[in-house]
Design an enzyme around this catalytic site. Structure first.
Site, PDB file in Angstrom:
ATOM      1  N   HIS A  59       0.830  -1.214   0.000  1.00  0.00           N
ATOM      2  CA  HIS A  59       0.000   0.000   0.000  1.00  0.00           C
ATOM      3  C   HIS A  59       0.861   1.260   0.000  1.00  0.00           C
ATOM      4  O   HIS A  59       2.012   1.256   0.412  1.00  0.00           O
ATOM      5  CB  HIS A  59      -1.016   0.002   1.164  1.00  0.00           C
ATOM      6  N   GLU A  88      -5.009   0.594  -0.197  1.00  0.00           N
ATOM      7  CA  GLU A  88      -4.758  -0.838  -0.047  1.00  0.00           C
ATOM      8  C   GLU A  88      -4.827  -1.534  -1.411  1.00  0.00           C
ATOM      9  O   GLU A  88      -5.348  -0.956  -2.375  1.00  0.00           O
ATOM     10  CB  GLU A  88      -5.823  -1.428   0.887  1.00  0.00           C
TER      11      GLU A  88
END
Ligand code: F6R
Length: 242
Positions: A138, A143
């Site tokens: 990330h 993410e």
């Protein structure tokens, strides 16, 4: 994308702090967006030392905090807010009105994101972003699977982030959501510096730099940015094939 490998973490941090100082000197009204976390800590300590020694003026610089844990108060030592304050903000002469940090305790995260995006619209974007890389690839709290078209947004954190993130907290802490500057901001920034150090980051750096560019590996996106630089120490670079 430029790749710079330094023989150790200190040299990497020296070079990264020089990049920030150079920008502040060259453009005293610049917009800088910085990550918190272990990786840039020494860079910021060196930045503060050099800024104080060189009497460098941050009053017209706009500071954007890259991200924040949702539900964590600024007084909690694990919050990004606390980190920015401790390692940067209280040492440099930023104007309070030019400091923009996400409020992890907001009751309206849509509004919180809109506010940040408006600041960046008014300021015409980010001049320099300094980001780290998570163990899952990330960037900020973007993410794996996050759209490249996102500006500021609320994120459900994945399990890796929630468990690795415990390292910042004194007590076990529930980390379920984060609020972050988006990958679209990153792609539109004038310059992006991505830092990684240590053997533990080597596998993720290999994936990000040598495997497929994909939203499943947000750090790989750095390769599509026209003015990006990846700064690694030798340990983080140790799995790269060339
Ligand atoms: C923190 C942030 C995160 C970290 C990443 C690496 O503000 O944006 O994306 O940069 O999780 O963290 P460290 O540097 O602690 O390994």
């Amino acid at each position: 994308m430029k790749l710079s490998v330094f023989s150790n973490y200190r040299l990497l941090s020296e070079n990264a702090s020089d990049e920030i100082i150079d920008l502040v000197k060259y453009k005293p009204t610049a917009v800088i967006c910085l990550a918190s976390g272990d990786t840039p800590r020494l860079c910021y300590q060196l930045l503060v030392e050099k800024a104080i020694a060189g009497n460098i003026d941050f009053r017209a610089i706009t500071f954007i905090g890259l991200d924040e844990w949702v539900g964590i108060p600024p007084a909690n030592e694990g919050s990004c807010h606390y980190f920015f304050d401790k390692f940067l903000l209280k040492h440099l002469n930023f104007s309070i009105s030019n400091i923009h940090l996400f409020d992890g305790l907001s009751t309206d995260f849509n509004e919180e994101c809109k506010k940040m995006d408006q600041v960046l619209n008014v300021k015409a974007g980010i001049d320099l972003m300094v980001v780290g890389v998570g163990m899952n690839g990330h960037i900020g709290f973007n993410e794996p699977g996050t759209s490249l078209n996102n500006y500021s947004h609320l994120v459900e954190l994945d399990n890796t982030t929630a468990s690795v993130g415990q390292k910042y907290f004194k007590e076990t802490t529930t980390l379920k959501y984060g609020i972050t500057i988006g990958l679209k901001h990153l792609l539109e920034a004038s310059k992006v510096l991505m830092l990684a150090s240590g053997f533990k980051k080597a596998p993720v750096i290999k994936k990000a730099l040598e495997e497929e560019i994909s939203d499943q590996m947000p750090a790989s996106i750095i390769r599509t940015h026209p003015n990006s630089e990846v700064m690694l120490d030798e340990e983080a670079a140790s799995m790269l094939s060339s």
